[in-house]
Design an enzyme around this catalytic site. Sequence first.
Site, PDB file in Angstrom:
ATOM      1  N   SER A   9     -54.012  11.613 -32.242  1.00 39.73           N
ATOM      2  CA  SER A   9     -53.100  11.923 -30.889  1.00 39.73           C
ATOM      3  C   SER A   9     -53.536  12.869 -29.833  1.00 39.73           C
ATOM      4  CB  SER A   9     -51.864  12.065 -31.573  1.00 39.73           C
ATOM      5  OG  SER A   9     -50.726  12.509 -30.561  1.00 39.73           O
ATOM      6  N   LYS A  14     -46.218  16.051 -31.241  1.00 40.53           N
ATOM      7  CA  LYS A  14     -46.446  15.269 -32.054  1.00 40.53           C
ATOM      8  C   LYS A  14     -47.420  15.815 -33.190  1.00 40.53           C
ATOM      9  CE  LYS A  14     -46.824  10.475 -30.476  1.00 40.53           C
ATOM     10  NZ  LYS A  14     -47.658   9.194 -30.450  1.00 40.53           N
ATOM     11  N   ASP A  68     -47.184   5.721 -33.220  1.00 46.52           N
ATOM     12  CA  ASP A  68     -46.822   5.073 -31.586  1.00 46.52           C
ATOM     13  C   ASP A  68     -45.276   5.267 -31.775  1.00 46.52           C
ATOM     14  OD1 ASP A  68     -48.049   4.500 -29.400  1.00 46.52           O
ATOM     15  OD2 ASP A  68     -46.491   2.609 -29.675  1.00 46.52           O
ATOM     16  N   SER A  69     -44.716   5.728 -30.721  1.00 45.42           N
ATOM     17  CA  SER A  69     -43.321   5.895 -30.950  1.00 45.42           C
ATOM     18  C   SER A  69     -42.595   5.735 -29.422  1.00 45.42           C
ATOM     19  CB  SER A  69     -43.059   7.326 -31.526  1.00 45.42           C
ATOM     20  OG  SER A  69     -43.703   8.428 -30.911  1.00 45.42           O
ATOM     21  N   PHE A 147     -40.315  18.163 -27.978  1.00 41.74           N
ATOM     22  CA  PHE A 147     -41.221  17.874 -26.752  1.00 41.74           C
ATOM     23  C   PHE A 147     -40.539  16.506 -26.395  1.00 41.74           C
ATOM     24  CE2 PHE A 147     -43.241  13.948 -28.724  1.00 41.74           C
ATOM     25  CZ  PHE A 147     -42.997  13.929 -29.856  1.00 41.74           C
ATOM     26  N   TYR A 149     -38.642  13.603 -24.719  1.00 42.90           N
ATOM     27  CA  TYR A 149     -37.200  13.314 -24.435  1.00 42.90           C
ATOM     28  C   TYR A 149     -36.316  14.070 -25.386  1.00 42.90           C
ATOM     29  CZ  TYR A 149     -39.199   9.136 -22.212  1.00 42.90           C
ATOM     30  OH  TYR A 149     -40.032   8.375 -21.145  1.00 42.90           O
ATOM     31  N   ASP A 150     -36.767  15.076 -26.243  1.00 40.67           N
ATOM     32  CA  ASP A 150     -35.988  15.601 -27.151  1.00 40.67           C
ATOM     33  C   ASP A 150     -34.546  16.123 -26.555  1.00 40.67           C
ATOM     34  OD1 ASP A 150     -37.232  15.123 -29.284  1.00 40.67           O
ATOM     35  OD2 ASP A 150     -38.475  17.132 -29.473  1.00 40.67           O
ATOM     36  N   LYS A 170     -34.981  18.547 -37.289  1.00 39.27           N
ATOM     37  CA  LYS A 170     -35.602  17.283 -36.670  1.00 39.27           C
ATOM     38  C   LYS A 170     -36.083  16.340 -37.815  1.00 39.27           C
ATOM     39  CE  LYS A 170     -38.295  15.157 -33.022  1.00 39.27           C
ATOM     40  NZ  LYS A 170     -39.063  15.485 -31.875  1.00 39.27           N
ATOM     41  N   HIS A 175     -36.612   9.657 -36.383  1.00 38.98           N
ATOM     42  CA  HIS A 175     -37.594   8.560 -36.378  1.00 38.98           C
ATOM     43  C   HIS A 175     -38.542   8.822 -37.197  1.00 38.98           C
ATOM     44  CE1 HIS A 175     -38.405  10.418 -32.854  1.00 38.98           C
ATOM     45  NE2 HIS A 175     -39.377   9.947 -32.484  1.00 38.98           N
TER      46      HIS A 175
HETATM   47  P1  ITT Z   1     -50.645   9.805 -28.584  1.00 38.59           P
HETATM   48  O1  ITT Z   1     -50.444   8.214 -27.912  1.00 38.59           O
HETATM   49  O2  ITT Z   1     -52.141  10.265 -28.078  1.00 38.59           O
HETATM   50  O3  ITT Z   1     -50.141  10.019 -29.771  1.00 38.59           O
HETATM   51  P2  ITT Z   1     -48.251   9.706 -26.653  1.00 38.59           P
HETATM   52  O4  ITT Z   1     -47.608  10.532 -26.044  1.00 38.59           O
HETATM   53  O5  ITT Z   1     -49.286   8.869 -25.528  1.00 38.59           O
HETATM   54  O6  ITT Z   1     -49.720  10.336 -27.451  1.00 38.59           O
HETATM   55  P3  ITT Z   1     -46.968   7.296 -27.601  1.00 38.59           P
HETATM   56  O7  ITT Z   1     -47.770   6.426 -26.731  1.00 38.59           O
HETATM   57  O8  ITT Z   1     -46.473   7.140 -29.067  1.00 38.59           O
HETATM   58  O9  ITT Z   1     -47.714   8.899 -27.516  1.00 38.59           O
HETATM   59  O10 ITT Z   1     -45.769   7.591 -26.662  1.00 38.59           O
HETATM   60  C1  ITT Z   1     -44.514   8.168 -27.080  1.00 38.59           C
HETATM   61  C2  ITT Z   1     -43.789   8.659 -26.102  1.00 38.59           C
HETATM   62  O11 ITT Z   1     -42.282   8.704 -26.648  1.00 38.59           O
HETATM   63  C3  ITT Z   1     -44.006  10.423 -25.978  1.00 38.59           C
HETATM   64  O12 ITT Z   1     -44.941  10.596 -24.848  1.00 38.59           O
HETATM   65  C4  ITT Z   1     -42.736  11.029 -25.519  1.00 38.59           C
HETATM   66  O13 ITT Z   1     -42.291  10.807 -24.259  1.00 38.59           O
HETATM   67  C5  ITT Z   1     -41.852   9.943 -26.426  1.00 38.59           C
HETATM   68  N1  ITT Z   1     -41.492  10.383 -27.808  1.00 38.59           N
HETATM   69  C6  ITT Z   1     -41.940   9.810 -28.972  1.00 38.59           C
HETATM   70  N2  ITT Z   1     -41.543  10.498 -30.225  1.00 38.59           N
HETATM   71  C7  ITT Z   1     -40.571  11.586 -29.511  1.00 38.59           C
HETATM   72  C8  ITT Z   1     -40.129  12.681 -29.788  1.00 38.59           C
HETATM   73  O14 ITT Z   1     -39.826  12.764 -31.431  1.00 38.59           O
HETATM   74  N3  ITT Z   1     -39.325  13.336 -29.060  1.00 38.59           N
HETATM   75  C9  ITT Z   1     -39.295  13.160 -27.790  1.00 38.59           C
HETATM   76  N4  ITT Z   1     -39.851  12.103 -27.189  1.00 38.59           N
HETATM   77  C10 ITT Z   1     -40.867  11.470 -28.204  1.00 38.59           C
END
Ligand code: ITT
Length: 193
Positions: A9, A14, A68-69, A147, A149-150, A170, A175
């Site tokens: 990541s 994260k 991925d989230s 971080f 959208y928290d 948290k 999730h």
């Molecule tokens: P990596 O792929 O390098 O891990 P990324 O930020 O691009 O980093 P994702 O593709 O999984 O990761 O995108 C997830 C996005 O969803 C992330 O950038 C946040 O904006 C949001 N997100 C996911 N989990 C979150 C959380 O716990 N709290 C707030 N926002 C979250």
Amino acid sequence: MDKVLVIASRNVGKIKEFRHFLSAFPLEVISQPDDISVEETGKSFSENARLKAVSVANATGEWSLADDSGLSVDALGGAPGIYSARYANNDQERINRLLRELQGIDNRSACFSAAICIASPGNEILLEVEGRCDGVITDAPRGENGFGYDPIFEVIQSGLTFGEMLKHQKKFFSHRGAAFSLLEPGLKKLLKM
Ligand code: ITT
């Protein structure tokens, strides 16, 4: 010697959460080397998690954990979903865009999803899990923690946004915490704990 686990990541928020979750495991947790970049071409959270974990495991020769989230908003037909990171250029702009798109809309229901995959070099998937957390999008940001959208995601039964929660809260509600709880027994087995 502890087994090395590379967190696949570039998202500092994260990575912090995973370092906290993994602190009791006999693992040397390291971050993804800067020269590796993985294109997220999957059509689901789990496909993208798998892509990231496999690519980073192959590139580093170590076990790799990817997440991925994203946030799926009912009134927006599930958007931004797997495109949550690509919704705007930074956290502030992503929040602003989402609040703008929901202006005047009463249905604020949303859910966060996280797919976690651990892979080892040679395209081997060791563990795969998914977790989710239901909530609502607030009218305005609340809280400075976390971080993404928290600050605008409230877990109804807690009365708090993720941005107002301490890290153990948290972990309990989120999730990513839910996915990690599913991952834990398998990870303990792999590590012979
Ligand atoms: P990596 O792929 O390098 O891990 P990324 O930020 O691009 O980093 P994702 O593709 O999984 O990761 O995108 C997830 C996005 O969803 C992330 O950038 C946040 O904006 C949001 N997100 C996911 N989990 C979150 C959380 O716990 N709290 C707030 N926002 C979250």
